[in-house]
Design an enzyme around this catalytic site. Structure first.
Site, mmCIF file in Angstrom:
data_model
loop_
_atom_site.group_PDB
_atom_site.id
_atom_site.type_symbol
_atom_site.label_atom_id
_atom_site.label_comp_id
_atom_site.label_asym_id
_atom_site.label_seq_id
_atom_site.Cartn_x
_atom_site.Cartn_y
_atom_site.Cartn_z
ATOM 1 N N SER A 1 0.833 -1.209 0.000
ATOM 2 C CA SER A 1 0.000 0.000 0.000
ATOM 3 C C SER A 1 0.864 1.255 0.000
ATOM 4 O O SER A 1 1.954 1.271 0.575
ATOM 5 C CB SER A 1 -0.892 0.004 1.244
ATOM 6 N N TYR B 1 -2.097 5.495 -4.228
ATOM 7 C CA TYR B 1 -3.102 6.520 -3.953
ATOM 8 C C TYR B 1 -2.568 7.807 -4.549
ATOM 9 O O TYR B 1 -1.416 8.178 -4.301
ATOM 10 C CB TYR B 1 -3.311 6.692 -2.445
ATOM 11 N N THR C 1 -5.881 2.587 -6.941
ATOM 12 C CA THR C 1 -7.160 2.410 -6.247
ATOM 13 C C THR C 1 -8.082 3.574 -6.596
ATOM 14 O O THR C 1 -7.712 4.740 -6.439
ATOM 15 C CB THR C 1 -6.919 2.301 -4.724
ATOM 16 N N LYS D 1 -8.225 -0.742 -9.281
ATOM 17 C CA LYS D 1 -8.833 -1.493 -8.168
ATOM 18 C C LYS D 1 -10.025 -0.724 -7.597
ATOM 19 O O LYS D 1 -9.884 0.428 -7.190
ATOM 20 C CB LYS D 1 -7.788 -1.713 -7.071
ATOM 21 N N HIS E 1 -13.535 -2.506 -1.699
ATOM 22 C CA HIS E 1 -12.564 -2.048 -0.708
ATOM 23 C C HIS E 1 -12.812 -2.743 0.637
ATOM 24 O O HIS E 1 -12.711 -2.137 1.704
ATOM 25 C CB HIS E 1 -12.664 -0.517 -0.550
HETATM 26 C C1 FNR Z 1 -7.568 -2.072 3.117
HETATM 27 N N1 FNR Z 1 -7.751 -1.921 1.752
HETATM 28 C C2 FNR Z 1 -6.913 -1.060 1.069
HETATM 29 N N2 FNR Z 1 -6.994 -0.961 -0.286
HETATM 30 C C3 FNR Z 1 -6.156 -0.162 -0.963
HETATM 31 O O1 FNR Z 1 -6.254 -0.102 -2.172
HETATM 32 N N3 FNR Z 1 -5.212 0.555 -0.299
HETATM 33 C C4 FNR Z 1 -5.062 0.517 1.051
HETATM 34 O O2 FNR Z 1 -4.187 1.166 1.617
HETATM 35 C C5 FNR Z 1 -5.969 -0.290 1.771
HETATM 36 N N4 FNR Z 1 -5.900 -0.336 3.122
HETATM 37 C C6 FNR Z 1 -6.635 -1.260 3.799
HETATM 38 C C7 FNR Z 1 -6.424 -1.418 5.168
HETATM 39 C C8 FNR Z 1 -7.094 -2.406 5.858
HETATM 40 C C9 FNR Z 1 -6.830 -2.572 7.313
HETATM 41 C C10 FNR Z 1 -8.014 -3.251 5.179
HETATM 42 C C11 FNR Z 1 -8.755 -4.348 5.897
HETATM 43 C C12 FNR Z 1 -8.243 -3.073 3.832
HETATM 44 C C13 FNR Z 1 -8.702 -2.778 1.013
HETATM 45 C C14 FNR Z 1 -8.030 -4.111 0.596
HETATM 46 O O3 FNR Z 1 -7.075 -3.913 -0.409
HETATM 47 C C15 FNR Z 1 -9.044 -5.121 0.020
HETATM 48 O O4 FNR Z 1 -9.797 -4.521 -1.008
HETATM 49 C C16 FNR Z 1 -9.990 -5.709 1.062
HETATM 50 O O5 FNR Z 1 -9.387 -5.788 2.331
HETATM 51 C C17 FNR Z 1 -10.440 -7.091 0.608
HETATM 52 O O6 FNR Z 1 -11.394 -7.604 1.461
HETATM 53 P P1 FNR Z 1 -11.065 -8.677 2.633
HETATM 54 O O7 FNR Z 1 -10.257 -9.797 2.046
HETATM 55 O O8 FNR Z 1 -10.356 -7.913 3.703
HETATM 56 O O9 FNR Z 1 -12.438 -9.096 3.034
HETATM 57 C C1 LAC Z 2 -8.458 1.922 4.335
HETATM 58 C C2 LAC Z 2 -7.659 2.804 3.438
HETATM 59 C C3 LAC Z 2 -6.442 3.375 3.984
HETATM 60 O O1 LAC Z 2 -9.288 1.182 3.786
HETATM 61 O O2 LAC Z 2 -7.469 2.223 2.207
HETATM 62 O O3 LAC Z 2 -8.339 2.011 5.573
#
Ligand code: FNR
Ligand code: LAC
Length: 376
Positions: free
Chosen positions: A125, A149, A175, A251, A275
């Site tokens: 990330s 981002y 994203t 994404k 997300h």
């Molecule tokens: C995320 N996700 C996420 N996506 C992204 O593009 N950049 C990011 O920095 C983050 N940060 C992030 C933090 C945390 C703690 C979580 C749980 C999720 C979303 C992540 O990439 C993904 O789309 C989802 O987490 C997928 O779903 P599941 O497998 O957690 O159910």
């Molecule tokens: C989140 C962001 C940082 O889902 O992507 O917390």
């Protein structure tokens, strides 16, 4: 095996033994809950609004019914696949997640190493605890992608892209579903502000003298405020494309309309994603819109999916519906909290075994043997 109460207690006190008695991804969550602060745990676990989509993300996979075929030679099962030109041990990637340091001090370094060991891609990330370069050095041979981002200051976003390319990351995952941050009530109740060090920003000279005050901040929600590029539009994709020769992945797409636009704007892959239900509540579970997206894309890009996948069987379901890769999020952070790199090793080993057994039992020796008819 007879398990006595004493054994059970000894196991509970010994973290490694506890890891060894973890047999499914969701079991890591209970361990993580004990190891993380309540605020950090809820930040990871939580979703937006009523968390309707959060529950639906997991439930939607479980509603899919397999249609196994028998008397197929599965004496050798091969779970490998090709994702964005890279050979992977299974069609799975680690989803980009902010601040792995909330789960374990080894943070992204541990997860990237475990992913490399397991032969699956790791997505770093923009908001990671460890930097692009540190993670590359820790897992030089692993398949690594960088999640971008877009900063209000586009020059910063471009700098990230260039750093990722220089450090050997093989794709940029842009994203597109965070123009503003979703409303996460758990974080508000706990007063959680993601006030943690962010490796990609701290101490970088390119942030000095920037007019955007958020660009020099090191606390996460301030940084999210800086990344919420609410004015980003399709026309900007061409510009971002021009920053790098790396494949571009978009994404956070949930409709055929946007999937078509994504390929028209040169996306090499699309992640059907909400997300992890952290942004807009009451959207579809991603697995339920995969077929709509696959039809719209019509082979012009790879279609991946994430959100709620928890079992090796889910990889088979995704494949049957036309998605060639599944990203896994939260369970990886739970496994990291439970046992660092070893915890993630174990989580990925569990998934690998589940996938191999699922392939054998649906009657497909390889992933290319999975057909639409394997799922009802
Ligand atoms: C995320 N996700 C996420 N996506 C992204 O593009 N950049 C990011 O920095 C983050 N940060 C992030 C933090 C945390 C703690 C979580 C749980 C999720 C979303 C992540 O990439 C993904 O789309 C989802 O987490 C997928 O779903 P599941 O497998 O957690 O159910
Ligand atoms: C989140 C962001 C940082 O889902 O992507 O917390």
């Amino acid at each position: 095996v007879r398990v006595t109460l004493t054994d059970a207690l000894a196991t509970a006190r010994d973290p490694d033994a506890r890891l060894a008695s973890t047999f499914r991804l969701q079991e890591f969550e209970a361990i993580a809950r004990e190891r993380m602060t309540p605020a950090a745990f809820d930040y990871v676990a939580g979703g937006a609004g009523d968390e309707t989509s959060l529950g639906e993300n997991v439930a939607a996979w479980r509603r899919r019914i397999l249609r196994p075929r028998v008397l197929v030679d599965v004496s050798t099962v091969d779970s490998s696949a090709t994702v964005l030109g890279s050979r992977v041990a299974m069609p799975l990637a680690i989803a980009p997640m902010a601040s792995h340091g909330l789960a374990h001090p080894d943070a992204e370094v541990a997860v990237a190493r475990a992913a490399a060991t397991a032969g699956v891609p790791f997505t770093l990330s923009t908001m990671s605890t460890r930097s692009i370069e540190e993670v590359a050095a820790a897992a030089p041979d692993g398949i690594r992608w960088f999640q971008l981002y877009i900063q209000e200051d586009r020059g910063l976003a471009r700098a990230f892209t260039e750093r990722a390319a220089a450090a050997g990351y093989r794709a940029i995952v842009l994203t597109v579903d965070l123009p503003v941050l979703g409303i996460r009530e758990r974080d508000r109740r706990r007063g959680f502000t993601l006030d943690v060090p962010l490796g990609n920003f701290a101490g970088r000279t390119e942030f000095a003298g920037r007019t955007d005050p958020k660009a020099s901040a090191t606390d996460g929600y301030a940084m999210v405020a800086g990344v919420r590029e609410a004015s980003l539009v399709w026309a900007d994709i061409a510009t971002i494309r021009g920053w790098t020769d790396l494949p571009l992945v978009l994404k956070g797409i949930l409709t055929a309309e946007d999937a078509r636009l994504a390929v028209d704007h040169g996306a090499d892959a699309i992640v059907v994603s909400n997300h992890g239900a952290r942004q807009l509540d009451r959207v579809a579970a991603p697995i339920d819109v995969v077929e709509e997206v696959v039809a719209a894309v019509d082979g012009r890009a790879e279609v991946w999916v994430d959100g709620g996948a928890r079992r090796g069987i889910d990889l088979v379901v995704a494949r049957a519906l036309g998605a060639s890769c599944v990203l896994i999020g939260r369970p990886i952070l739970w496994a990291l909290a439970a046992g660092g790199e070893a915890g993630v090793d174990r989580a990925l080993a569990i998934l690998r075994e589940e996938l191999e057994v699922a392939l054998a039992l649906v009657g497909a020796a390889t992933l290319s043997g999975i057909a639409r008819t394997h799922v009802g």
